[in-house]
Design an enzyme around this catalytic site. Sequence first.
Site, PDB file in Angstrom:
ATOM      1  CG  ASP A 385      30.797 -40.573 -14.204  1.00 40.71           C
ATOM      2  OD1 ASP A 385      30.967 -39.439 -14.701  1.00 40.71           O
ATOM      3  OD2 ASP A 385      31.168 -41.608 -14.780  1.00 40.71           O
ATOM      4  CE1 TYR A 386      28.417 -33.021 -16.956  1.00 42.00           C
ATOM      5  CE2 TYR A 386      26.235 -33.983 -17.060  1.00 42.00           C
ATOM      6  CZ  TYR A 386      27.089 -32.919 -17.280  1.00 42.00           C
ATOM      7  OH  TYR A 386      26.597 -31.768 -17.831  1.00 42.00           O
TER       8      TYR A 386
END
Length: 842
Positions: A385-386
Amino acid sequence: MIGLWHAMIEGPGMKMKVQFKLAKKSSYTLDVVCAPLPLPLKVTSIEVEGNIVRGVGHVFWSPEESWSVQLAFGEEAFEGELYVPKFGKFPLQGLRGSGPMLSEAIMTQLEPYRRVSPIPERSDEDIRLAVDELLKKLSLEEKIGQMFQCMASNFSFGGAIASDPPEKLVSEGRVGSILGAFDISRVFELQKLAVEQSPHGIPLLFNADIIHGSQTIFPVPLAWSCSWDEEAIRRACAISAKEATASGIIYNHGPMVDVTRDPRWGRVVEGAGEDPYLGSVIAKAQVEGFQGEGLSDPETLIACLKHFIGYGAAEGGRDYNTVDISEGTLRNVYLPPFRAGIQAGAGSVMNAFNLFQGVPVAANRFVLKELLRDELGFDGVLISDYGSIDEIVHHGNAKDNEEAARLAVNATMDIEMVTRSFEALPRLVAEGKLSESQIEEAARRILTLKYKTGIMDDPFRYIRPEKEQEYHFHPDHLMESREIARKSIVLLKNNGVLPMTAGRGKVALIGPFADSRDLLGPWQFSRYEHETVTLYEGLEGKGFGTNQLLYAQGSEVNAPLEGGIEEAVAKAEQADIVVLALGESSSMSGEAASRMSIELPEAQMRLAEAVAALGKPTILVLTNGRPLVLQWFETHPNVHAIVESWFLGSQAGHAIADVLTGGYNPSGRLTMSFPVHGGQVPVYYNHFSTGRPVTAANKQEKYISKYIDGPNDPLYPFGYGLSYTQFAYSDLRLSSDKLSASGELLASITVTNQGKAAGEETVQWYVNDCYGSVVRPVKELKGFQKLALEPGESKEAVLRITSSDLAFWSTGEGEVAENGSFVLFVGPNSRDTLSAEFELHD
């Protein structure tokens, strides 16, 4: 001035279309939409002087900054200026109407790149051999290049990322996928750069968050889960894939399949609620909708299950916060939807931001390698994820980004989203801290996915501007959006005031959502936001004339409106019935939108109190992305109905009006419990018993598990929802009171429509494992059926139970169904049930 207008903006390397929709009822409203960047430019104030319109609003990525626009209108043209922070000032000259689609500009450029002959049909073995051959040609650095994802521009969500421009990364082969290329022209530009200039011409994957629609927006996932209609959800996801892939998007950052029990957490809006079984059914439907019959079809989208795992258990409902759960809870509550999605063939999985057993998931080899890959058999692409690899350092599990990169690759992470910690990988391999075979396996999985999508044989197959023009906001897609939106609405209270009838008196339509287009919810990037149907427009479409609809905004979402309550009360006094449209703005739900208080904002409560004090028949219509505390509205005698409409998407106003007027009998059922008070949170139906459970017989005693100032039970339980008719349950039957380990037990119930309207009932089956080696929940959903019944009609619902339906995970035993006594419950929700007992034996 009233109507739709557009202006084209051209700058260095950029062409943009801005649309303005000016409307007037009791006051002016202005909607602003930008393409290709779907910037959500919400207007917070508007001034109109003659033919001059000025609008101001805050930008979502920097709430302290404002954007502004000034427009001077003529008969068929206008001019002015638009200012957007980070992008600057743009002079405007425009015309009436929606204007041309931007994708028309690349049709001629694209023609030489179109493949005429069909791509070869490749078996899994063919793909394996092709990937082997390609890997032999790649250097270590080029393999690592495939493991990077960058943004399509220098714009980022959150903190700035130190990185080279995407053009440089692509041409040098230092990136394998792109996030946030909202413009098909940008997709074409970057793909052409990758194919023509990168060392081996390997095409890029283009990623986006297609959570509940691409251009046609569907209800938010928490809403569509309340339809309990997996086929409708599957169709919505298939349409979303069709629209997204027409614009070059190949890889979805969804669906989110986290089980969610705490409504303070903003991301409950993205999931299917609190139940693992229903969550599994919906996870499967979403994967099948996005991926269709196979990824070789250019109208299908890679599904990415997120967030693996336990993200929904964030302490205090605060996003990105600590998670501390047992392995039993992990496996019995949070794992089932992921297992279902993987079994459905999801091509990708994304890690959660949280810890498990003290180790960040992005670095957690047990979670990602042993559980996800080895045990569940997932062989697809694992994407961070980011920023979550950098965050291994912030968690305190690594001293620096180099160590974080090593831990992530050891945990079998394939793609680093946006950040650049993986730049340390060549050095880690050279120092023997990682093996080249680990890098090669990651590159292999990424390249295999690229072959499966067909881009290795036809890099431009997803870039189809003619299909973009055909599919985006297609009438058939809007019809599907309206249909699932109607099914997602949950009727929580009705003291006979609903359904309403057009032509019978005046309706006061009051509240910040009475004529708002903020009905799409978070995680959508539609360029058609200005076409969202408001509640006012929906009621107009049902035959309520302007002389019948008395509109007053009453308040802002989070602040009083000067004179707003007085105007609202004046309109309500003239009306025969009041529709009070209250709720949350889209920015109050979703990622990084956790709330301490899950009550309606104070300004809206003051408005509700003033209007309800008039004693008029009042209907509360809610727009929101989480369960809210509604005790005041439930108990107030002058609030006669409560309609939970959530964020319903592009056709929201029509769908709500369909339900309010009886054109559609509400059939939605809650997938998250609604608390009586915020102090109960988390409150959910499938909890464990305690050693001192509260009962009807002992509730007056002190030393039992209860609150001294309120009930344990929710206001509205899981599975709850009313109809415009009444259903009766009778004649619960079991084929036997014994179930063998290899046998099958049949349960049946008769459901009768005792009312005067046709309706649909969702029959819900629950089981309690009375005792065992570990404690089991007081109830667990094991099946459901939807029955459409005419007035007076009866139908039978049947549940087949085998020992595998009763299995659970326990330490030392793994998945097991234990002999003993069980109770089967059936009813319209998790609270109001009939029951029967049976026994499992060898």
